[in-house]
Design a protein around this motif. Structure first.
Motif, PDB file in Angstrom:
ATOM      1  N   ASN A  30       0.136   7.260  11.025  1.00 38.39           N
ATOM      2  CA  ASN A  30      -0.364   6.887   9.803  1.00 38.39           C
ATOM      3  C   ASN A  30      -0.852   7.789   8.751  1.00 38.39           C
ATOM      4  O   ASN A  30      -0.594   7.602   7.635  1.00 38.39           O
ATOM      5  CB  ASN A  30      -1.804   6.079  10.305  1.00 38.39           C
ATOM      6  N   GLU A  31      -1.247   9.034   9.249  1.00 43.97           N
ATOM      7  CA  GLU A  31      -1.416   9.940   8.272  1.00 43.97           C
ATOM      8  C   GLU A  31      -0.424  10.527   7.498  1.00 43.97           C
ATOM      9  O   GLU A  31      -0.551  10.852   6.400  1.00 43.97           O
ATOM     10  CB  GLU A  31      -2.196  11.216   9.073  1.00 43.97           C
ATOM     11  N   ALA A  32       0.911  10.571   8.136  1.00 52.17           N
ATOM     12  CA  ALA A  32       2.044  11.322   7.627  1.00 52.17           C
ATOM     13  C   ALA A  32       2.583  10.220   6.723  1.00 52.17           C
ATOM     14  O   ALA A  32       2.769  10.687   5.493  1.00 52.17           O
ATOM     15  CB  ALA A  32       3.229  11.285   8.754  1.00 52.17           C
ATOM     16  N   ILE A  33       2.309   8.937   6.988  1.00 50.96           N
ATOM     17  CA  ILE A  33       2.583   7.997   5.897  1.00 50.96           C
ATOM     18  C   ILE A  33       1.737   7.984   4.587  1.00 50.96           C
ATOM     19  O   ILE A  33       2.204   7.955   3.523  1.00 50.96           O
ATOM     20  CB  ILE A  33       2.784   6.466   6.751  1.00 50.96           C
ATOM     21  N   ALA A  34       0.652   8.041   5.048  1.00 51.29           N
ATOM     22  CA  ALA A  34      -0.304   7.959   3.777  1.00 51.29           C
ATOM     23  C   ALA A  34      -0.251   9.068   2.861  1.00 51.29           C
ATOM     24  O   ALA A  34      -0.275   9.150   1.578  1.00 51.29           O
ATOM     25  CB  ALA A  34      -1.771   7.894   4.339  1.00 51.29           C
ATOM     26  N   ASN A  35       0.011  10.191   3.574  1.00 49.73           N
ATOM     27  CA  ASN A  35       0.073  11.666   2.624  1.00 49.73           C
ATOM     28  C   ASN A  35       1.342  11.592   1.989  1.00 49.73           C
ATOM     29  O   ASN A  35       1.346  12.077   0.672  1.00 49.73           O
ATOM     30  CB  ASN A  35       0.123  12.635   3.639  1.00 49.73           C
TER      31      ASN A  35
END
Ligand code: 2PG
Ligand code: MG
Length: 401
Positions: free
Chosen positions: A54-59
């Motif tokens: 999730n974090e990788a996608i958002a960033n």
């Protein structure tokens, strides 16, 4: 024609049931590519950083997409990967996540190939490459970080070095896998499978060596060509600094004892491949072992080199190993992976392109291995996410991609 017009990112499952990143890259002329990030369990200390999906996608949506969409051509892989580095802004991809980076990098490569109407291996390798096919190393028995209560050595790998074709090699590895199942059944040794589909029986490493030896001999006789075997020791997982040695179920080996143990096994079983026999920080011990057995086997650095040109150069300078494992997600982009392969080749090191223990149905590594004339590919022996790559190699050989 290959200007990127959209990048879409989503969470999908990997083979362990964990969330990973899938990327779609679309281009001006309708080109499309999709890539998925794999994930390691016995990860090297110096690998690029995987963030929670999730974090990788958002960033990546915030930092990378504005630098890609409308800005970069998917057909120019170095530009795509440079944009990913610029968007990330760190030296280990901890900004956008190596999982977002590698998924986008692979998706862009496929979109570029799609526009050209060329197979991915040809787009990556050029028209003069791709006539050599890698020998698949098939994980047959395993333990370590990939299965509880099994062998200490992480992987016992079949290596069908005499196979006349990729197709024969792939079927030989599957037959070795089946043969080991039968040997285990004869010995009343129940076995589940580890993360990569290898049998994970509760046997000593010595018994696993015997079983492998018997199985490859039987299948070699059936198939009529030579099948050897090799190991991924995953030495960094066995090494314990407090103990100052390698911790096995039956005791601790000093570094010197570990070198002698591995050299002894190379002699005894004619091993053609030994990956990470020693700790990831011990270039000197790698160099000692390479001096002893480097002319008869590949001494391959995985956690040692982490597909990183600086760490590989340090190894070259120290004569540590004679081979490098190539995992695109370990370094974050295809450009970085190809740079590592080129540095290796220029210095007489063999490249072994590899899957991770957590995988997806993505087949990019099969194309990368053919594109770069890698002599070996390590991508399991059975199991859907493994056979995705093996079957793609068969198709590449058959000119059917
Ligand atoms: O150590 C390895 O070589 C790999 C793949 O077999 O395992 P992991 O992906 O868990 O690092
Ligand atoms: Mg390894």
């Amino acid at each position: 024609m290959t200007r990127i017009t959209d990048v879409r990112l989503r969470r999908v499952l990997d083979s362990r049931g964990n969330a990973t990143v899938e990327a779609d890259v679309l281009t001006e002329s309708g080109g499309f590519g999709r890539g998925k990030a794999p994930s390691g369990a016995s990860t090297g200390e110096y690998e690029a950083i995987e963030l929670p999906a999730n974090e990788a996608i958002a960033n990546a949506r915030e930092e990378a997409l504005p630098r890609l969409i409308g800005e970069v051509h998917a057909g120019n892989q170095r530009d795509v990967d440079a944009a990913l580095h610029a968007a990330d802004g760190t030296d280990d991809f901890s900004g956008i996540g190596a999982n977002s980076a590698v998924a986008i990098s692979m998706a862009a490569a496929k979109a570029g190939a799609d526009v050209l109407g060329a197979p991915l291996y040809q787009h990556l390798g050029g028209t003069f490459r791709g006539n050599e096919y890698p020998t698949p190393l098939g994980n047959i028995i395993g333990g370590g970080e990939h299965a509880a209560d099994a062998t200490n050595i992480q992987e016992f790998l079949a290596a069908p070095v005499g196979a006349p074709s990729v197709e024969e090699a792939v079927f030989a590895n599957a037959a070795v896998h089946q043969e080991v199942h039968d040997i285990l059944a004869d010995r009343d040794l129940p076995a589940g499978k580890g993360d990569e589909g290898a049998w994970a029986p509760s046997v000593s490493d010595d018994e696993a060596f015997e079983i492998m030896d018997e199985a490859v001999e039987t299948v070699a006789d059936d198939f009529g060509f030579a099948i050897s075997f090799g190991l991924d020791v995953a030495g960094a997982e066995l090494y314990d600094a407090d103990e100052d040695g390698y911790v096995y179920d039956d005791g601790v080996k000093s570094t010197q004892e570990q070198i002698e143990y591995i050299a002894g096994k190379v002699e005894e079983y004619d091993l053609v491949y030994v990956e990470d026999p020693l700790d990831e920080n011990d270039y000197e011990a790698f160099a000692d072992l390479t001096a002893q057995v480097g002319d008869q086997t590949l001494v391959c650095g995985d956690d040692l080199f982490v597909t990183n040109v600086e760490r590989l150069q340090a190894g070259i300078n120290a004569d540590a190993g004679n081979s490098i494992l190539i995992k695109p997600n370990q370094i974050g982009t295809l450009t970085d992976a190809v740079d590592a392969i080129e540095l290796a080749t220029a210095n007489g090191y063999e490249s072994v392109v590899s899957h991770r223990s957590g995988e997806t149905e993505d087949t990019t590594i099969a194309h990368l291995a053919v594109a770069t004339d890698a002599p070996f590919i390590k991508t399991g022996a059975v199991g859907g996410e493994r056979t995705a790559k093996l079957n793609e190699l068969i198709r590449i050989e058959d000119n059917a991609v």
